[in-house]
Design an enzyme around this catalytic site. Sequence first.
Site, PDB file in Angstrom:
ATOM      1  N   ARG A 104       0.384  -1.090  -0.088  1.00 13.66           N
ATOM      2  CA  ARG A 104       0.309   0.205   0.316  1.00 13.66           C
ATOM      3  C   ARG A 104       0.834   0.922   0.005  1.00 13.66           C
ATOM      4  O   ARG A 104       1.683   0.995   0.859  1.00 13.66           O
ATOM      5  CB  ARG A 104      -0.541   0.511   1.136  1.00 13.66           C
ATOM      6  CG  ARG A 104      -2.288   0.580   1.086  1.00 13.66           C
ATOM      7  CD  ARG A 104      -2.848   0.356   2.371  1.00 13.66           C
ATOM      8  NE  ARG A 104      -2.415   0.978   3.461  1.00 13.66           N
ATOM      9  CZ  ARG A 104      -3.099   1.220   4.384  1.00 13.66           C
ATOM     10  NH1 ARG A 104      -4.615   1.003   4.589  1.00 13.66           N
ATOM     11  NH2 ARG A 104      -2.439   1.808   5.958  1.00 13.66           N
ATOM     12  N   THR A 108      -0.741   7.552  -0.898  1.00 15.28           N
ATOM     13  CA  THR A 108      -2.046   7.559  -1.617  1.00 15.28           C
ATOM     14  C   THR A 108      -3.177   6.325  -1.550  1.00 15.28           C
ATOM     15  O   THR A 108      -4.509   6.008  -1.125  1.00 15.28           O
ATOM     16  CB  THR A 108      -2.137   7.339  -3.065  1.00 15.28           C
ATOM     17  OG1 THR A 108      -1.468   5.866  -3.403  1.00 15.28           O
ATOM     18  CG2 THR A 108      -1.069   8.442  -3.606  1.00 15.28           C
ATOM     19  N   ASP A 200       1.474  -2.682  12.529  1.00 21.10           N
ATOM     20  CA  ASP A 200       1.195  -2.480  11.053  1.00 21.10           C
ATOM     21  C   ASP A 200       1.544  -3.881  10.686  1.00 21.10           C
ATOM     22  O   ASP A 200       2.950  -4.307  11.338  1.00 21.10           O
ATOM     23  CB  ASP A 200       2.718  -1.622  10.206  1.00 21.10           C
ATOM     24  CG  ASP A 200       3.117  -2.353   9.449  1.00 21.10           C
ATOM     25  OD1 ASP A 200       3.067  -3.651   8.895  1.00 21.10           O
ATOM     26  OD2 ASP A 200       3.283  -1.466   8.274  1.00 21.10           O
ATOM     27  N   ASP A 203       5.010  -5.300   9.776  1.00 20.10           N
ATOM     28  CA  ASP A 203       6.038  -4.666  10.668  1.00 20.10           C
ATOM     29  C   ASP A 203       5.866  -5.967  11.905  1.00 20.10           C
ATOM     30  O   ASP A 203       7.471  -6.059  12.243  1.00 20.10           O
ATOM     31  CB  ASP A 203       6.075  -3.806  10.891  1.00 20.10           C
ATOM     32  CG  ASP A 203       6.927  -3.108   9.662  1.00 20.10           C
ATOM     33  OD1 ASP A 203       7.310  -3.916   8.830  1.00 20.10           O
ATOM     34  OD2 ASP A 203       5.785  -1.535  10.148  1.00 20.10           O
TER      35      ASP A 203
HETATM   36  C1  PRP Z   1      -1.253  -4.176   4.984  1.00 13.54           C
HETATM   37  C2  PRP Z   1      -2.386  -5.138   4.850  1.00 13.54           C
HETATM   38  C3  PRP Z   1      -2.900  -5.502   4.152  1.00 13.54           C
HETATM   39  C4  PRP Z   1      -3.289  -3.444   3.990  1.00 13.54           C
HETATM   40  C5  PRP Z   1      -4.463  -3.509   3.857  1.00 13.54           C
HETATM   41  O1  PRP Z   1      -0.129  -4.499   4.329  1.00 13.54           O
HETATM   42  O2  PRP Z   1      -1.714  -6.268   5.197  1.00 13.54           O
HETATM   43  O3  PRP Z   1      -2.418  -5.901   2.996  1.00 13.54           O
HETATM   44  O4  PRP Z   1      -2.130  -2.940   3.924  1.00 13.54           O
HETATM   45  O5  PRP Z   1      -4.778  -2.231   3.180  1.00 13.54           O
HETATM   46  P1  PRP Z   1      -6.186  -1.357   2.529  1.00 13.54           P
HETATM   47  O6  PRP Z   1      -7.224  -2.416   2.705  1.00 13.54           O
HETATM   48  O7  PRP Z   1      -5.772  -0.110   3.176  1.00 13.54           O
HETATM   49  O8  PRP Z   1      -5.395  -2.011   1.425  1.00 13.54           O
HETATM   50  P2  PRP Z   1       1.004  -3.408   3.345  1.00 13.54           P
HETATM   51  O9  PRP Z   1       0.382  -2.574   1.852  1.00 13.54           O
HETATM   52  O10 PRP Z   1       1.067  -2.674   4.497  1.00 13.54           O
HETATM   53  O11 PRP Z   1       2.182  -4.751   2.370  1.00 13.54           O
HETATM   54  P3  PRP Z   1       2.796  -5.082   3.922  1.00 13.54           P
HETATM   55  O12 PRP Z   1       2.685  -6.329   4.429  1.00 13.54           O
HETATM   56  O13 PRP Z   1       3.862  -5.449   2.301  1.00 13.54           O
HETATM   57  O14 PRP Z   1       3.948  -4.907   4.592  1.00 13.54           O
HETATM   58  N1  URA Z   2      -2.175  -2.451   7.552  1.00 19.61           N
HETATM   59  C1  URA Z   2      -1.522  -3.051   7.795  1.00 19.61           C
HETATM   60  O1  URA Z   2      -1.422  -3.730   8.295  1.00 19.61           O
HETATM   61  N2  URA Z   2      -2.650  -1.740   9.466  1.00 19.61           N
HETATM   62  C2  URA Z   2      -3.076  -1.277   9.621  1.00 19.61           C
HETATM   63  O2  URA Z   2      -4.129  -0.579  10.856  1.00 19.61           O
HETATM   64  C3  URA Z   2      -3.744  -0.628   8.546  1.00 19.61           C
HETATM   65  C4  URA Z   2      -3.064  -1.512   7.077  1.00 19.61           C
END
Ligand code: PRP
Ligand code: URA
Length: 209
Positions: A104, A108, A200, A203
């Site tokens: 994400r 944006t 997150d 993380d």
């Molecule tokens: C997080 C989570 C989802 C997304 C949710 O991933 O694991 O995939 O955000 O957010 P949304 O519903 O607003 O799209 P992230 O994009 O942080 O990637 P990562 O798992 O690689 O840290």
């Molecule tokens: N992705 C995450 O990992 N946590 C949130 O709260 C939103 C998006």
Amino acid sequence: MKNVTIFDHPLIHHKISILRDVNTASKEFRELIEEIATLMGYESLRDLPVHEVEITTPITTTKVKMLAGKKLAIVPILRAGLGMVNGLLALVPSARVGHIGLYRDHDTLEPHEYYCKLPEDVDQRQVILLDPMLATGGSASAAINFIKQRGCSNIKLMSIIAAPEGLDRLCKEHPDVSVYIGCLDEKLNEHGYIVPGLGDAGDRIFGTK
Ligand code: PRP
Ligand code: URA
């Protein structure tokens, strides 16, 4: 919302409460994500098709129920969905596993694809899409679009925590998908994080912050 199940189970609530705690370290966080995925999976898979098979027990011959049709396809959204895979494989060890890589954009909040590898015959399988967090719903909706482009029509999404905004979006954009949520939270904050949420998820699973 007819295709949405929000779990109301003390074990799931208890484990999600520990996940939320800022003092829960990665090792325990990972274990809990996996355990919650198993608990949610057990209930989410209760409509799997079965057929009757004749077997012989040490006592007699009898007809029993066995899972029917092709094996499931479990598809985690990278990264955080990876944490749920073993929890599902504990229930259906012979399921196939695909991967969809999305991140994400911090500003944006739009999802960007960087990887997609699905089983060749995924269109003939029940797909279980995994992502612990459903925030704006952008990532889950994009992942469902990829899966649908490959011809799949039988899709379930499992998310441990959802924001109302993401759940509404998913119900509008993909009303045919069954959605299973561990806990429906209050809202999104101005950075697109779920409140109260757990921070997150990627993380915290991988210890990258
Ligand atoms: C997080 C989570 C989802 C997304 C949710 O991933 O694991 O995939 O955000 O957010 P949304 O519903 O607003 O799209 P992230 O994009 O942080 O990637 P990562 O798992 O690689 O840290
Ligand atoms: N992705 C995450 O990992 N946590 C949130 O709260 C939103 C998006």
